[in-house]
Design a protein around this motif. Structure first.
Motif, PDB file in Angstrom:
ATOM      1  N   ALA A 225       3.047 -54.844 -28.833  1.00 20.46           N
ATOM      2  CA  ALA A 225       2.454 -55.421 -27.619  1.00 20.46           C
ATOM      3  C   ALA A 225       1.461 -54.437 -27.009  1.00 20.46           C
ATOM      4  CB  ALA A 225       3.543 -55.756 -26.614  1.00 20.46           C
ATOM      5  N   VAL A 226       0.319 -54.961 -26.582  1.00 20.57           N
ATOM      6  CA  VAL A 226      -0.711 -54.138 -25.947  1.00 20.57           C
ATOM      7  C   VAL A 226      -1.086 -54.682 -24.572  1.00 20.57           C
ATOM      8  CG1 VAL A 226      -1.684 -53.284 -28.105  1.00 20.57           C
ATOM      9  CG2 VAL A 226      -2.510 -55.450 -27.165  1.00 20.57           C
ATOM     10  N   ASP A 227      -0.291 -55.613 -24.055  1.00 21.87           N
ATOM     11  CA  ASP A 227      -0.562 -56.160 -22.727  1.00 21.87           C
ATOM     12  C   ASP A 227       0.293 -55.433 -21.694  1.00 21.87           C
ATOM     13  OD1 ASP A 227       1.904 -57.056 -23.430  1.00 21.87           O
ATOM     14  OD2 ASP A 227       1.410 -59.193 -23.393  1.00 21.87           O
ATOM     15  N   SER A 228       0.455 -56.039 -20.541  1.00 20.07           N
ATOM     16  CA  SER A 228       1.201 -55.378 -19.464  1.00 20.07           C
ATOM     17  C   SER A 228       2.663 -55.166 -19.811  1.00 20.07           C
ATOM     18  CB  SER A 228       1.096 -56.201 -18.171  1.00 20.07           C
ATOM     19  OG  SER A 228       1.625 -57.504 -18.368  1.00 20.07           O
ATOM     20  N   THR A 229       3.188 -55.946 -20.766  1.00 19.82           N
ATOM     21  CA  THR A 229       4.595 -55.772 -21.140  1.00 19.82           C
ATOM     22  C   THR A 229       4.822 -54.440 -21.844  1.00 19.82           C
ATOM     23  OG1 THR A 229       4.251 -56.905 -23.273  1.00 19.82           O
ATOM     24  CG2 THR A 229       4.901 -58.260 -21.395  1.00 19.82           C
ATOM     25  N   TRP A 230       3.759 -53.779 -22.279  1.00 15.98           N
ATOM     26  CA  TRP A 230       3.912 -52.448 -22.888  1.00 15.98           C
ATOM     27  C   TRP A 230       4.621 -51.515 -21.916  1.00 15.98           C
ATOM     28  CZ3 TRP A 230       2.963 -47.334 -22.331  1.00 15.98           C
ATOM     29  CH2 TRP A 230       2.900 -46.543 -23.491  1.00 15.98           C
ATOM     30  N   TYR A 231       4.266 -51.610 -20.638  1.00 16.29           N
ATOM     31  CA  TYR A 231       4.871 -50.746 -19.627  1.00 16.29           C
ATOM     32  C   TYR A 231       6.249 -51.248 -19.211  1.00 16.29           C
ATOM     33  CZ  TYR A 231       0.050 -49.115 -19.311  1.00 16.29           C
ATOM     34  OH  TYR A 231      -1.189 -48.617 -19.615  1.00 16.29           O
ATOM     35  N   THR A 232       6.384 -52.548 -19.004  1.00 13.12           N
ATOM     36  CA  THR A 232       7.655 -53.082 -18.533  1.00 13.12           C
ATOM     37  C   THR A 232       8.762 -52.899 -19.568  1.00 13.12           C
ATOM     38  OG1 THR A 232       7.024 -55.295 -19.318  1.00 13.12           O
ATOM     39  CG2 THR A 232       6.528 -54.745 -17.027  1.00 13.12           C
ATOM     40  N   LYS A 233       8.421 -53.053 -20.842  1.00  8.81           N
ATOM     41  CA  LYS A 233       9.434 -52.864 -21.888  1.00  8.81           C
ATOM     42  C   LYS A 233       9.953 -51.431 -21.900  1.00  8.81           C
ATOM     43  CE  LYS A 233       7.744 -56.431 -25.064  1.00  8.81           C
ATOM     44  NZ  LYS A 233       7.087 -56.678 -26.377  1.00  8.81           N
ATOM     45  N   ALA A 235       9.826 -49.238 -19.415  1.00 13.13           N
ATOM     46  CA  ALA A 235      10.568 -48.963 -18.180  1.00 13.13           C
ATOM     47  C   ALA A 235      11.966 -49.575 -18.246  1.00 13.13           C
ATOM     48  CB  ALA A 235       9.796 -49.509 -16.985  1.00 13.13           C
ATOM     49  N   SER A 236      12.071 -50.803 -18.735  1.00 17.04           N
ATOM     50  CA  SER A 236      13.375 -51.458 -18.835  1.00 17.04           C
ATOM     51  C   SER A 236      14.284 -50.726 -19.811  1.00 17.04           C
ATOM     52  CB  SER A 236      13.202 -52.916 -19.274  1.00 17.04           C
ATOM     53  OG  SER A 236      12.435 -53.650 -18.349  1.00 17.04           O
ATOM     54  N   LEU A 237      13.748 -50.369 -20.972  1.00 16.35           N
ATOM     55  CA  LEU A 237      14.558 -49.669 -21.966  1.00 16.35           C
ATOM     56  C   LEU A 237      15.007 -48.305 -21.446  1.00 16.35           C
ATOM     57  CD1 LEU A 237      15.797 -49.543 -24.754  1.00 16.35           C
ATOM     58  CD2 LEU A 237      13.611 -48.716 -25.652  1.00 16.35           C
ATOM     59  N   SER A 238      14.160 -47.627 -20.702  1.00 22.50           N
ATOM     60  CA  SER A 238      14.539 -46.333 -20.129  1.00 22.50           C
ATOM     61  C   SER A 238      15.708 -46.491 -19.169  1.00 22.50           C
ATOM     62  CB  SER A 238      13.347 -45.710 -19.403  1.00 22.50           C
ATOM     63  OG  SER A 238      12.287 -45.430 -20.305  1.00 22.50           O
ATOM     64  N   ALA A 239      15.643 -47.508 -18.306  1.00 16.09           N
ATOM     65  CA  ALA A 239      16.722 -47.742 -17.347  1.00 16.09           C
ATOM     66  C   ALA A 239      18.015 -48.116 -18.063  1.00 16.09           C
ATOM     67  CB  ALA A 239      16.316 -48.836 -16.362  1.00 16.09           C
ATOM     68  N   ILE A 240      17.915 -48.953 -19.079  1.00 15.02           N
ATOM     69  CA  ILE A 240      19.103 -49.362 -19.833  1.00 15.02           C
ATOM     70  C   ILE A 240      19.723 -48.172 -20.550  1.00 15.02           C
ATOM     71  CG2 ILE A 240      19.888 -50.738 -21.797  1.00 15.02           C
ATOM     72  CD1 ILE A 240      17.784 -52.831 -20.950  1.00 15.02           C
ATOM     73  N   TYR A 241      18.895 -47.330 -21.133  1.00 11.90           N
ATOM     74  CA  TYR A 241      19.416 -46.174 -21.851  1.00 11.90           C
ATOM     75  C   TYR A 241      20.132 -45.215 -20.902  1.00 11.90           C
ATOM     76  CZ  TYR A 241      19.765 -41.952 -24.599  1.00 11.90           C
ATOM     77  OH  TYR A 241      20.261 -40.844 -25.234  1.00 11.90           O
ATOM     78  N   VAL A 242      19.561 -44.977 -19.741  1.00 11.00           N
ATOM     79  CA  VAL A 242      20.193 -44.080 -18.767  1.00 11.00           C
ATOM     80  C   VAL A 242      21.568 -44.623 -18.370  1.00 11.00           C
ATOM     81  CG1 VAL A 242      20.050 -43.208 -16.414  1.00 11.00           C
ATOM     82  CG2 VAL A 242      18.059 -43.105 -17.903  1.00 11.00           C
ATOM     83  N   GLY A 243      21.667 -45.925 -18.122  1.00  8.95           N
ATOM     84  CA  GLY A 243      22.945 -46.522 -17.761  1.00  8.95           C
ATOM     85  C   GLY A 243      23.974 -46.391 -18.869  1.00  8.95           C
ATOM     86  N   ALA A 244      23.566 -46.670 -20.110  1.00  7.76           N
ATOM     87  CA  ALA A 244      24.489 -46.553 -21.236  1.00  7.76           C
ATOM     88  C   ALA A 244      24.871 -45.099 -21.492  1.00  7.76           C
ATOM     89  CB  ALA A 244      23.845 -47.161 -22.484  1.00  7.76           C
ATOM     90  N   ASP A 245      23.925 -44.202 -21.287  1.00  5.23           N
ATOM     91  CA  ASP A 245      24.187 -42.775 -21.482  1.00  5.23           C
ATOM     92  C   ASP A 245      25.252 -42.285 -20.500  1.00  5.23           C
ATOM     93  OD1 ASP A 245      23.853 -40.322 -22.683  1.00  5.23           O
ATOM     94  OD2 ASP A 245      22.157 -39.742 -21.423  1.00  5.23           O
ATOM     95  N   LEU A 246      25.145 -42.705 -19.260  1.00  4.15           N
ATOM     96  CA  LEU A 246      26.129 -42.321 -18.252  1.00  4.15           C
ATOM     97  C   LEU A 246      27.466 -43.005 -18.504  1.00  4.15           C
ATOM     98  CD1 LEU A 246      26.640 -40.735 -15.652  1.00  4.15           C
ATOM     99  CD2 LEU A 246      25.825 -42.726 -14.369  1.00  4.15           C
ATOM    100  N   PHE A 247      27.444 -44.270 -18.898  1.00  2.00           N
ATOM    101  CA  PHE A 247      28.673 -45.015 -19.186  1.00  2.00           C
ATOM    102  C   PHE A 247      29.446 -44.359 -20.321  1.00  2.00           C
ATOM    103  CE2 PHE A 247      31.224 -48.290 -21.153  1.00  2.00           C
ATOM    104  CZ  PHE A 247      31.714 -49.035 -20.082  1.00  2.00           C
ATOM    105  N   MET A 248      28.740 -43.831 -21.281  1.00  2.00           N
ATOM    106  CA  MET A 248      29.376 -43.250 -22.467  1.00  2.00           C
ATOM    107  C   MET A 248      30.207 -42.016 -22.126  1.00  2.00           C
ATOM    108  SD  MET A 248      27.450 -42.236 -26.010  1.00  2.00           S
ATOM    109  CE  MET A 248      28.375 -41.878 -27.512  1.00  2.00           C
ATOM    110  N   THR A 249      29.838 -41.295 -21.073  1.00  2.24           N
ATOM    111  CA  THR A 249      30.567 -40.067 -20.719  1.00  2.24           C
ATOM    112  C   THR A 249      31.979 -40.353 -20.212  1.00  2.24           C
ATOM    113  OG1 THR A 249      29.648 -40.080 -18.468  1.00  2.24           O
ATOM    114  CG2 THR A 249      28.422 -38.879 -20.164  1.00  2.24           C
ATOM    115  N   THR A 250      32.259 -41.595 -19.807  1.00  2.00           N
ATOM    116  CA  THR A 250      33.593 -41.967 -19.318  1.00  2.00           C
ATOM    117  C   THR A 250      34.275 -42.970 -20.238  1.00  2.00           C
ATOM    118  OG1 THR A 250      32.654 -43.724 -17.927  1.00  2.00           O
ATOM    119  CG2 THR A 250      32.909 -41.543 -16.938  1.00  2.00           C
TER     120      THR A 250
END
Length: 302
Positions: A225-233, A235-250
């Protein structure tokens, strides 16, 4: 003639002299020189000077004076990859210190032991300007770089699911989960690493590495993708990864199954929200176009 090593001219007259000198130099050695033939006093034609001898001038970043033109590096599959963030000595110390993390954590003690194992003095850890955070950053970089090799194992050529090519979303999930599994060996120490990454001095480097990881995962998954979804994807994946990364510690489930389920739910929710937002945008666009066309049919100039 003004030499290249001279300081930046302080007066307007000196700067004009430099400009005239540069123009004369380019005219005598530039592309016109290859087609221009000048006659000497004896009448014999003067051979053109080679094009590659042309000098290019630019001002240095500190304004100390002109220097030879430097080309900025850029990414290309046809050129060698740029040097990594760590030099040879840092690589040796951090690789040895990383083996001490399960016992000593991301600490100066782990760095000191790693320096001794690598054949350096304990004081050599002063080479690492960020201290223990350098060890965390080394882990992040190495795990991210390993994804490219894991991709060929996860998705060999011709791989299918239910006789269909593997979708981009399935690849994103698999690659993200593979990256999370890279924390298994040090998951008992990862909460202290997350706390250190949240310190103000470490936040910029941590966010940069997170953005690079999200971009790497989507790139390896085949997202084009080279449209505006390039940024939203990303950003969304970064937020999801951070949540899963923190969840994994417990997570105490076998094989971190609960973390995998958490990751899958979040990715599915993000996909559904993205599809819904796309449908709303399409409806708004269609409705607006239909309204404008109706007004134009009534004679309004729009």
């Amino acid at each position: 003639m003004l030499p290249l090593s001279s300081p930046y001219p302080a007066t307007a007259a000196a700067r004009r002299t430099l400009v005239h000198h540069s123009i004369s130099l380019l005219q005598s050695t530039g592309p016109f020189a290859a087609t221009r033939s000048l006659s000497s006093s004896a009448g014999a034609p003067r051979p053109p000077r080679p094009l590659l001898s042309r000098a290019r001038l630019c001002w240095t970043a500190n304004g100390s004076g002109p220097a030879h033109h430097r080309f900025r590096a850029y990414h290309s599959y046809d050129h060698p990859a740029p040097a990594g963030p760590f030099n040879e000595a840092e690589e040796a110390i951090l690789a040895a210190a990383y083996r001490q993390v399960p016992e000593h954590g991301f600490s100066p003690e782990a760095l000191a032991i790693g320096a001794r194992e690598a054949g350096y003095l304990d004081i050599s850890t002063n080479l690492l300007a960020d201290g223990p955070f350098s060890l965390i950053r080394w882990h992040l970089v190495k795990q991210r770089e390993a994804l490219a090799a894991r991709k060929t194992v996860l998705f060999p050529d011709g791989a299918t699911i239910d006789n269909k090519p593997v979708s981009v979303s399935a690849k994103v999930e698999a690659l993200t989960w593979e990256r999370l599994l890279g924390n298994v060996d040090i998951v008992g120490r990862w909460q202290e690493a997350l706390a250190m990454m949240a310190q103000p001095s470490c936040v910029p480097a941590s966010l940069k590495e997170l953005a690079t990881l999200a971009d790497e995962i989507l790139f390896l998954a085949g997202d084009v993708a080279v449209d505006s979804t390039w940024y939203t994807k990303r950003a969304s994946l970064s937020a999801i990864y951070v949540g899963a990364d923190l969840f994994m510690t417990t997570d105490q489930s076998p094989g971190f199954q609960h973390t995998h389920m958490f990751l899958r739910r979040r990715l599915t929710e993000a996909t559904d929200v993205g599809n819904a937002a796309g449908s709303v945008r399409e409806w708004i666009s269609f409705t607006a176009s239909a309204g404008i066309n109706m007004l134009r049919s009534k004679g309004m100039r729009i």
